[in-house]
Design a protein around this motif. Sequence first.
Motif, mmCIF file in Angstrom:
data_model
loop_
_atom_site.group_PDB
_atom_site.id
_atom_site.type_symbol
_atom_site.label_atom_id
_atom_site.label_comp_id
_atom_site.label_asym_id
_atom_site.label_seq_id
_atom_site.Cartn_x
_atom_site.Cartn_y
_atom_site.Cartn_z
ATOM 1 N N GLN A 172 0.831 -1.204 0.000
ATOM 2 C CA GLN A 172 0.000 0.000 0.000
ATOM 3 C C GLN A 172 0.866 1.254 0.000
ATOM 4 O O GLN A 172 0.592 2.212 -0.721
ATOM 5 N N TYR A 173 1.896 1.243 0.815
ATOM 6 C CA TYR A 173 2.773 2.408 0.926
ATOM 7 C C TYR A 173 3.456 2.720 -0.407
ATOM 8 O O TYR A 173 3.491 3.873 -0.850
ATOM 9 N N ALA A 174 4.001 1.690 -1.040
ATOM 10 C CA ALA A 174 4.740 1.896 -2.286
ATOM 11 C C ALA A 174 3.845 2.470 -3.376
ATOM 12 O O ALA A 174 4.243 3.376 -4.109
ATOM 13 N N LEU A 175 2.623 1.961 -3.501
ATOM 14 C CA LEU A 175 1.708 2.461 -4.532
ATOM 15 C C LEU A 175 1.329 3.911 -4.266
ATOM 16 O O LEU A 175 1.298 4.741 -5.194
ATOM 17 N N GLN A 176 1.034 4.251 -3.029
ATOM 18 C CA GLN A 176 0.683 5.623 -2.692
ATOM 19 C C GLN A 176 1.846 6.575 -2.975
ATOM 20 O O GLN A 176 1.654 7.699 -3.438
ATOM 21 N N ARG A 177 3.048 6.088 -2.725
ATOM 22 C CA ARG A 177 4.236 6.942 -2.888
ATOM 23 C C ARG A 177 4.496 7.275 -4.354
ATOM 24 O O ARG A 177 4.860 8.403 -4.697
ATOM 25 N N ILE A 178 4.305 6.315 -5.244
ATOM 26 C CA ILE A 178 4.647 6.573 -6.652
ATOM 27 C C ILE A 178 3.436 6.971 -7.498
ATOM 28 O O ILE A 178 3.588 7.273 -8.681
ATOM 29 N N ALA A 179 2.235 6.960 -6.920
ATOM 30 C CA ALA A 179 1.007 7.230 -7.684
ATOM 31 C C ALA A 179 1.094 8.484 -8.551
ATOM 32 O O ALA A 179 0.632 8.479 -9.704
ATOM 33 N N PRO A 180 1.675 9.591 -8.074
ATOM 34 C CA PRO A 180 1.744 10.795 -8.926
ATOM 35 C C PRO A 180 2.595 10.620 -10.182
ATOM 36 O O PRO A 180 2.459 11.384 -11.135
ATOM 37 N N TYR A 181 3.464 9.599 -10.189
ATOM 38 C CA TYR A 181 4.379 9.389 -11.310
ATOM 39 C C TYR A 181 3.954 8.222 -12.203
ATOM 40 O O TYR A 181 4.725 7.772 -13.046
ATOM 41 N N VAL A 182 2.708 7.734 -12.008
ATOM 42 C CA VAL A 182 2.209 6.582 -12.758
ATOM 43 C C VAL A 182 1.006 6.999 -13.592
ATOM 44 O O VAL A 182 0.127 7.725 -13.110
ATOM 45 N N TRP A 183 0.955 6.540 -14.831
ATOM 46 C CA TRP A 183 -0.206 6.809 -15.702
ATOM 47 C C TRP A 183 -1.442 6.152 -15.095
ATOM 48 O O TRP A 183 -1.487 4.949 -14.896
ATOM 49 N N HIS A 184 -2.449 6.979 -14.748
ATOM 50 C CA HIS A 184 -3.705 6.496 -14.171
ATOM 51 C C HIS A 184 -3.470 5.554 -12.991
ATOM 52 O O HIS A 184 -4.045 4.468 -12.907
ATOM 53 N N GLY A 185 -2.640 5.987 -12.073
ATOM 54 C CA GLY A 185 -2.271 5.150 -10.938
ATOM 55 C C GLY A 185 -3.446 4.731 -10.074
ATOM 56 O O GLY A 185 -3.399 3.686 -9.425
ATOM 57 N N ALA A 186 -4.533 5.515 -10.076
ATOM 58 C CA ALA A 186 -5.697 5.194 -9.245
ATOM 59 C C ALA A 186 -6.415 3.933 -9.718
ATOM 60 O O ALA A 186 -7.213 3.359 -8.966
ATOM 61 N N MET A 187 -6.167 3.491 -10.943
ATOM 62 C CA MET A 187 -6.834 2.295 -11.466
ATOM 63 C C MET A 187 -6.192 0.999 -10.977
ATOM 64 O O MET A 187 -6.709 -0.084 -11.225
ATOM 65 N N TYR A 188 -5.063 1.105 -10.283
ATOM 66 C CA TYR A 188 -4.314 -0.089 -9.902
ATOM 67 C C TYR A 188 -4.592 -0.496 -8.460
ATOM 68 O O TYR A 188 -4.776 0.347 -7.576
ATOM 69 N N LYS A 189 -4.626 -1.802 -8.249
ATOM 70 C CA LYS A 189 -4.787 -2.366 -6.920
ATOM 71 C C LYS A 189 -3.720 -3.431 -6.709
ATOM 72 O O LYS A 189 -3.292 -4.098 -7.654
ATOM 73 N N GLU A 190 -3.328 -3.586 -5.463
ATOM 74 C CA GLU A 190 -2.269 -4.541 -5.143
ATOM 75 C C GLU A 190 -2.695 -5.962 -5.480
ATOM 76 O O GLU A 190 -3.821 -6.375 -5.194
ATOM 77 N N ASP A 191 -1.795 -6.696 -6.110
ATOM 78 C CA ASP A 191 -2.022 -8.115 -6.402
ATOM 79 C C ASP A 191 -1.621 -8.890 -5.148
ATOM 80 O O ASP A 191 -0.538 -9.477 -5.060
ATOM 81 N N VAL A 192 -2.519 -8.871 -4.167
ATOM 82 C CA VAL A 192 -2.198 -9.363 -2.823
ATOM 83 C C VAL A 192 -1.759 -10.820 -2.842
ATOM 84 O O VAL A 192 -0.797 -11.199 -2.152
ATOM 85 N N ALA A 193 -2.442 -11.641 -3.627
ATOM 86 C CA ALA A 193 -2.124 -13.068 -3.642
ATOM 87 C C ALA A 193 -0.682 -13.314 -4.053
ATOM 88 O O ALA A 193 0.031 -14.109 -3.427
#
Length: 293
Positions: free
Chosen positions: A141-162
């Motif tokens: 969760q932390y890593a995705l939130q940290r790089i979200a501003p630098y990712v194309w449409h980062g809000a569409m992504y969810k962690e592949d928890v499995a």
Amino acid sequence: MDWSKAKTYLILTFLLLDLVLGYQYYTSQQEALGYVQSFDTQLDELKEVLHERKMMLVTDVPKETPVMNFIQVGHPKEPIQQIAERMLQEDRLIENDQSKGTMKFRSLEGEFEVTPDGFFRLRFEPGLMKADRDLGTKRGQYALQRIAPYVWHGAMYKEDVAVNNFAKGTTTLRYLQSYERYPIFSAVLEINLQDAEIISYNQKALEVGEQEERGQRVISAIGAIRTVAETQDPAEVADPSGITTIHDVKLGYYSQNYVGADVWYLAPMWRIVTDHKVFYVNALTGQLEDNGA
């Protein structure tokens, strides 16, 4: 006319109709109950097959069999330079090789690259994305939130928890783009870590277009797992225990990466994650599409 007899016939007719309707209701309820029992029976039979093939389930098996369509996807239509300008500060184009399909930008954040196979890659400047605390169990969760501003449409992504939970020792975290609550297994975002620092990411950016109007009900997860079990060679299991463990079963969309294509279609897929391979089973045909990696 003998009205008393007519009245008796009418009463008997309505009684017969009530009996017929009552029987239909009873049988429909029994059929519904039979469906639940059928799922449990199929699951028990599946476990027997898995045992014979030296496989074991450690996750729930989904019961859903929705109607799904093929969906059309392609690379982002927005010009790459506009994407880079929106994500990066003081970006400048340093390479544009149209023959190879590559572009590179330098910015305050690092080097942003578009690869021939349609991936976006950003290598951060050393020290820029160093975590100020131990990432622990919430590092995904932390890593995705940290790089979200630098990712194309980062809000569409969810962690592949499995996958992330299974590969706890890895330095790569995996995320999936989603569409109408289903994951797109082909649209992967990978964040690369070194100690407690994010050093880069790789993103397969896909823009979803049209979908087929007529859908089809997908096969059951049980059927998809049986397909995998029947192709599993117990002799190929690398685990010392000799048992292949199924960690996750999920419905989504998938196709192989088509390099050079402007648009292509993703099919509904069951993804089955084991401890040594990831399998994709076509949810419309029941065929094993890819032996995974």
